[in-house]
Design an enzyme around this catalytic site. Sequence first.
Site: not given
Length: 271
Positions: A251, A198
Amino acid sequence: MIELGSINNPRAAQGFIDYIKSKGLQGELRSHDGKTVIICVAPEHFHQAQPLWQAFTANPNDEKYLQASWQVGSTESPLLYQGQSLNLKARFKALSWLNRTVTLVSIAIFVAFLLGGFETLYGMLQFNPAKPLTWFTPAIVHFSAIHLIFNLIWWMTLGNDIEKRSGKLTLVGLFLVTAFISNWAQFLVVGPNFGGLSGVVYGLLGFCWIYSVMRPQQPPLVSNSIVGFMLVWLILGFVDMLPVSMANWAHLAGLIAGMAYAMSDKLLSRK
């Protein structure tokens, strides 16, 4: 209307006509049997459409045509799609060695986890500040099928688009930089128990976003609606409103690293 060309792939033809419509050009599809399709354009748009048609025939499976169908396409069409293949194998083989390697290795590790190799493998791949290789390996570790599928779809799509627009070395650099920065950020704030692509995916998103903003004359690498969705998803992760545990700092760090990479890429290209 003037005939621009013909193709025996109705789905691809629909994508092309939707694409030129998104460019403000007038066109339509004609077919006698629903399979062989003739692409026609308005006479005043013929010269503008010609180079777009040539680019399309060279790569009819480009994701931008599918994205155009989502944005401006109609759900009603006389064309027959039932007999068309998605060509998933061919499309996967067309990806670069890095794109395919990251995808296959991530899948292999997840399957190994399911077969009982979690403790051994995760002990080797878990982030460890004393082992430089593990500064990157958490990116290929996933703990659920949904997490794996979600990340790989974005990785293959955005990665392929970046390579086509900016070159293979750009994707290699992006992977290394965003994996390194996102993994270190998550470790420093939360600890070593995390994994997933991610952070890199958000890095690719950040790159595509800023790359397109700094080159408004080119078709965008990613739409504003997708950027908005991913940013909302990021915020929901930080306010703990999602049903799953998220590596939020990975992220955020990956997004910022990807944005910075795009800025530096633009500055270097100017020089």
